[in-house]
Design a protein around this motif. Structure first.
Motif, PDB file in Angstrom:
ATOM      1  N   MET A 166       0.938  -1.127   0.092  1.00  0.00           N
ATOM      2  CA  MET A 166      -0.101  -0.169  -0.026  1.00  0.00           C
ATOM      3  C   MET A 166       1.017   1.191  -0.097  1.00  0.00           C
ATOM      4  SD  MET A 166      -3.213  -0.849  -0.155  1.00  0.00           S
ATOM      5  CE  MET A 166      -2.451  -2.313  -1.138  1.00  0.00           C
ATOM      6  N   PRO A 167       0.407   2.110  -0.794  1.00  0.00           N
ATOM      7  CA  PRO A 167       1.266   3.350  -0.656  1.00  0.00           C
ATOM      8  C   PRO A 167       1.234   4.163   0.574  1.00  0.00           C
ATOM      9  CG  PRO A 167      -0.775   3.808  -2.234  1.00  0.00           C
ATOM     10  CD  PRO A 167      -0.504   2.127  -1.677  1.00  0.00           C
ATOM     11  N   LYS A 168       2.319   4.871   0.900  1.00  0.00           N
ATOM     12  CA  LYS A 168       2.170   5.502   2.230  1.00  0.00           C
ATOM     13  C   LYS A 168       1.573   6.721   2.022  1.00  0.00           C
ATOM     14  CE  LYS A 168       6.684   3.703   4.151  1.00  0.00           C
ATOM     15  NZ  LYS A 168       7.941   4.165   4.554  1.00  0.00           N
ATOM     16  N   PRO A 169       0.819   7.483   3.131  1.00  0.00           N
ATOM     17  CA  PRO A 169       0.223   9.044   3.135  1.00  0.00           C
ATOM     18  C   PRO A 169       1.327   9.870   2.676  1.00  0.00           C
ATOM     19  CG  PRO A 169      -0.464   7.350   5.041  1.00  0.00           C
ATOM     20  CD  PRO A 169       0.666   6.754   4.454  1.00  0.00           C
ATOM     21  N   PRO A 170       0.936  10.918   2.165  1.00  0.00           N
ATOM     22  CA  PRO A 170       1.831  12.117   1.738  1.00  0.00           C
ATOM     23  C   PRO A 170       2.553  12.547   3.090  1.00  0.00           C
ATOM     24  CG  PRO A 170      -0.129  12.421   0.793  1.00  0.00           C
ATOM     25  CD  PRO A 170      -0.502  11.190   1.354  1.00  0.00           C
ATOM     26  N   ASP A 171       3.848  13.049   3.047  1.00  0.00           N
ATOM     27  CA  ASP A 171       4.484  13.657   4.185  1.00  0.00           C
ATOM     28  C   ASP A 171       3.902  14.898   4.534  1.00  0.00           C
ATOM     29  OD1 ASP A 171       6.080  15.029   5.949  1.00  0.00           O
ATOM     30  OD2 ASP A 171       7.940  14.610   4.730  1.00  0.00           O
ATOM     31  N   PRO A 172       3.126  15.030   5.825  1.00  0.00           N
ATOM     32  CA  PRO A 172       2.175  16.070   6.369  1.00  0.00           C
ATOM     33  C   PRO A 172       3.074  17.416   6.337  1.00  0.00           C
ATOM     34  CG  PRO A 172       2.560  14.724   7.867  1.00  0.00           C
ATOM     35  CD  PRO A 172       3.147  14.036   6.912  1.00  0.00           C
ATOM     36  N   GLN A 173       4.356  17.373   6.630  1.00  0.00           N
ATOM     37  CA  GLN A 173       4.964  18.562   6.633  1.00  0.00           C
ATOM     38  C   GLN A 173       5.258  19.165   5.054  1.00  0.00           C
ATOM     39  OE1 GLN A 173       5.840  19.888   9.057  1.00  0.00           O
ATOM     40  NE2 GLN A 173       5.341  18.091  10.557  1.00  0.00           N
ATOM     41  N   LEU A 174       5.257  18.405   3.972  1.00  0.00           N
ATOM     42  CA  LEU A 174       5.408  18.875   2.808  1.00  0.00           C
ATOM     43  C   LEU A 174       4.157  19.073   2.032  1.00  0.00           C
ATOM     44  CD1 LEU A 174       8.305  16.530   1.592  1.00  0.00           C
ATOM     45  CD2 LEU A 174       8.605  18.666   2.366  1.00  0.00           C
ATOM     46  N   ASP A 175       3.076  18.262   2.420  1.00  0.00           N
ATOM     47  CA  ASP A 175       1.606  18.195   1.563  1.00  0.00           C
ATOM     48  C   ASP A 175       0.735  18.109   2.888  1.00  0.00           C
ATOM     49  OD1 ASP A 175      -0.467  18.158   0.155  1.00  0.00           O
ATOM     50  OD2 ASP A 175       0.017  16.415  -0.843  1.00  0.00           O
ATOM     51  N   PRO A 176       0.230  18.968   3.693  1.00  0.00           N
ATOM     52  CA  PRO A 176      -0.719  18.855   4.737  1.00  0.00           C
ATOM     53  C   PRO A 176      -1.920  18.279   4.247  1.00  0.00           C
ATOM     54  CG  PRO A 176      -0.022  21.344   4.973  1.00  0.00           C
ATOM     55  CD  PRO A 176       1.011  20.267   3.789  1.00  0.00           C
ATOM     56  N   VAL A 177      -2.207  19.317   3.272  1.00  0.00           N
ATOM     57  CA  VAL A 177      -3.788  18.870   2.353  1.00  0.00           C
ATOM     58  C   VAL A 177      -3.644  17.445   2.070  1.00  0.00           C
ATOM     59  CG1 VAL A 177      -5.304  19.493   0.640  1.00  0.00           C
ATOM     60  CG2 VAL A 177      -4.128  21.022   1.781  1.00  0.00           C
ATOM     61  N   GLY A 178      -2.662  16.884   1.227  1.00  0.00           N
ATOM     62  CA  GLY A 178      -2.662  15.591   0.669  1.00  0.00           C
ATOM     63  C   GLY A 178      -2.656  14.528   1.931  1.00  0.00           C
ATOM     64  N   TYR A 179      -2.048  14.943   2.939  1.00  0.00           N
ATOM     65  CA  TYR A 179      -2.085  13.883   4.268  1.00  0.00           C
ATOM     66  C   TYR A 179      -3.593  14.014   4.830  1.00  0.00           C
ATOM     67  CZ  TYR A 179      -0.922  12.192   8.764  1.00  0.00           C
ATOM     68  OH  TYR A 179      -1.034  11.353   9.851  1.00  0.00           O
ATOM     69  N   LEU A 180      -3.855  15.007   5.072  1.00  0.00           N
ATOM     70  CA  LEU A 180      -5.308  15.161   5.783  1.00  0.00           C
ATOM     71  C   LEU A 180      -6.361  14.433   5.061  1.00  0.00           C
ATOM     72  CD1 LEU A 180      -4.865  18.426   7.861  1.00  0.00           C
ATOM     73  CD2 LEU A 180      -4.908  16.182   8.914  1.00  0.00           C
ATOM     74  N   ARG A 181      -6.227  14.509   3.923  1.00  0.00           N
ATOM     75  CA  ARG A 181      -7.330  13.817   2.959  1.00  0.00           C
ATOM     76  C   ARG A 181      -6.986  12.406   2.792  1.00  0.00           C
ATOM     77  NH1 ARG A 181     -10.197  16.826  -0.565  1.00  0.00           N
ATOM     78  NH2 ARG A 181      -9.592  15.654  -2.480  1.00  0.00           N
ATOM     79  N   SER A 182      -6.035  11.973   3.377  1.00  0.00           N
ATOM     80  CA  SER A 182      -5.575  10.656   2.968  1.00  0.00           C
ATOM     81  C   SER A 182      -6.318   9.814   3.911  1.00  0.00           C
ATOM     82  CB  SER A 182      -4.125  10.159   3.099  1.00  0.00           C
ATOM     83  OG  SER A 182      -3.692  10.353   4.562  1.00  0.00           O
ATOM     84  N   LEU A 183      -6.423   8.444   3.724  1.00  0.00           N
ATOM     85  CA  LEU A 183      -7.521   7.218   4.641  1.00  0.00           C
ATOM     86  C   LEU A 183      -6.510   7.186   5.739  1.00  0.00           C
ATOM     87  CD1 LEU A 183      -9.636   5.588   5.076  1.00  0.00           C
ATOM     88  CD2 LEU A 183      -8.585   3.889   3.631  1.00  0.00           C
TER      89      LEU A 183
END
Length: 547
Positions: free
Chosen positions: A80-97
């Motif tokens: 499974m792909p890892k969630p985005p790095d929240p420090q670099l992409d907080p939007v992508g991280y918080l929208r990840s499962l």
């Protein structure tokens, strides 16, 4: 009937065959309380995936889309792909499962230390919840409980023991192949789930098919199915059994009210919010051709999935769950109200500021909206995104539900289902309050009762059973939902331990515990605790887009 009086056994699908075990959700994996990812290698990619779109099954409708698929052997597993790095992409991280369980753990850990801001926590009562839920499972299903279906919308369509979806599938002409059948079911399930916020205590629906009256989630399911069959959601005269962008964009509140039989004395809570949600859905479907095609049908996401390069084909078609998740999160992003929490103008959907999360020195000024500046800089060692608690409840409910027709009709296996969390809604959450694990603190009780009084005055309603009420973005509700996610993970582990002898080496998945135990238990304990309204212990002043 007492809570543990014997009820009817597992419902059978059309044809009389018992529902087979869901091998994907009742595996013997010993997933720990804090696990959330898979880590085994995948097989190589095969370009033959597309040839089985129609031949993935015959045009037979036996079983229906809610019937779990028969066991596949062998089932290769994939990373499974890892969630985005929240420090670099907080939007992508918080929208990840993956962020849902990880961020809720912060609130859950505080609950275990009895350090919540709005609730007192008594973990000595947690065993009572475990035994209550386990005994409901034993009451309704035979050991070793492999007949429990995964949590999903399909079971609501089967209220009263009738598999309406299987019946609908049986009415389609022979030239409608399995791929189109699956598209149609995705269309239906998606609209039905989005309509499935709390209906309120006044509303009921009288089926035009059999004249029976249904309420709550089951009532919305039957109503949405019957609206679907009339072609309300289709603009194509040649196919009324579809949902498309043009029909939804032109939907009116009055049309939806008529379809739901909502009117004086039978008002559905949050009707206008639901209508606006479907209208925004129409625009979202038209704004992403890659996912939803030229005609903007939800069901066209099946074609996108089948064409996706991450899909693996060996003895069975294997789809990484994030493929479906990204379609729903990205393709449906425009449906959320503009007042939702946003970072730099990008809406996060069902994600909210929470005082129990790490707080920057300058916290968001509103409990329902976080006006982040155009910066990702930290304050007091805490970045602004860290104060946000994501849930994505409707998106998760969609994911649980849309997997069902794709699994049963197209024989697709979704890898990574363990990433999904328990649904943070008022039945699951109410279970822990009514059983005494969580107790709302006095100041919040007072504030919630004042809100309820104001609500009754605003709507001209008479209070039968008084309970504290809050808006969905209130800090009480956000904290409650966060701890619910963590407690449901704990509940799954302890229920499996409680039923160890009966399980005979099997293990209930979280989706099975949700279906057979926690959600049902939350509803049943509410009926005992508040017999007049059957409402949860905390009421939600809903806009029809969260619960």
């Amino acid at each position: 009937m007492g809570l543990f009086s014997r009820r009817g056994r597992t419902p059978k699908p059309v044809g009389g065959d018992p529902m087979p075990a869901q091998s994907l959700n009742s595996s013997k994996s010993k997933t720990s309380l804090n696990s959330g990812s898979s880590s085994i290698k995948s097989p190589g990619f095969s370009s033959n995936r597309i040839m089985n779109r129609t031949s993935a099954g015959t045009t037979s409708t036996a079983g229906g889309p809610g019937t779990p698929p028969t066991p596949f052997s062998p089932i290769p597993k994939i990373d499974m792909p890892k969630p985005p790095d929240p420090q670099l992409d907080p939007v992508g991280y918080l929208r990840s499962l993956g962020a849902v369980r990880a961020r809720s753990k912060i609130v859950t850990d505080k609950a275990l230390r009895n350090e919540l801001n709005h609730f007192d926590v008594d973990m000595s009562k947690f065993g009572d919840v475990v035994s209550f839920v386990a005994n409901i499972i034993k009451r309704d299903y035979d050991a070793p409980f492999t007949s429990i279906p995964p949590h999903g919308r399909h079971q609501h369509f089967a209220v009263g023991g009738r598999d309406r979806v299987a019946h609908l599938l049986s009415t389609f002409p022979a030239d409608v192949d399995n791929t189109e059948k699956c598209r149609r079911m995705i269309d239906l399930f998606l609209v039905s789930v989005l309509l499935d916020a709390g209906a309120g205590t006044k509303w009921s629906y009288k089926s035009t098919d059999n004249g029976r009256v249904y309420r709550r989630s089951e009532g919305i399911a039957v109503a949405s199915l019957e609206m679907f069959k009339t072609g309300m959601f289709s603009s194509d005269p040649s196919n009324k059994f579809q949902v498309d962008k043009e029909a939804l964009k032109n939907l009116t509140v009055d049309q939806l009210a008529l379809g739901l039989q909502s009117g004086p004395g039978n008002e559905m809570a949050g009707l206008e919010g639901r209508a606006q949600l479907l209208i925004r859905l129409g625009h979202a479907l038209g704004g992403n051709i890659d996912y939803f095609g030229e005609n903007g049908r939800p069901g066209n996401m099946l074609d996108h999935i089948l064409d996706h390069p991450a899909v693996q084909v060996s003895s069975v078609m294997i789809v990484p769950l994030p493929v479906l998740w990204n379609i729903l999160m990205n393709g449906l992003a425009p449906i959320w109200p503009p007042s939702r929490t946003a970072i730099n103008g990008v809406s996060l959907g069902d994600a909210w500021p929470c005082s129990s999360m790490p707080q920057p020195a300058q916290s968001p000024s509103s409990p329902t909206f976080s006006p982040f500046p155009n910066t990702t800089g930290q304050s007091n060692g805490v970045a602004p995104w860290e104060s946000i608690l994501p849930f994505h409840k409707l998106t998760q409910w969609l994911t649980y539900s849309l997997m069902q027709p794709m699994q049963s009709i197209m024989k697709i296996h979704f890898a990574g289902q363990e990433l999904l969390t328990g649904l943070p809604e008022y039945r699951n959450g109410g279970l822990f309050i009514d059983m005494g694990v969580l107790t709302l603190k006095p100041a919040d009780v007072e504030r919630g009762l004042a809100h309820y009084e104001e609500y009754c005055q605003r709507n001209g309603t008479k209070a039968n059973e008084v309970a504290p009420m809050f808006e969905p973005g209130d800090d009480v509700v956000v904290e409650w939902r966060g701890v619910t996610v963590g407690f449901l993970d704990r509940l799954r582990v302890e229920v499996n331990d409680y039923l160890r002898n009966e399980l005979a080496g099997n293990e209930l998945s979280l989706a099975q515990v949700l279906e057979a135990g926690s959600w049902k238990g939350g509803r049943e304990i509410a009926e005992v605790s508040r017999p007049n309204t059957k409402e949860p212990p905390i009421l939600i002043d809903s806009d029809g887009t969260v619960f």
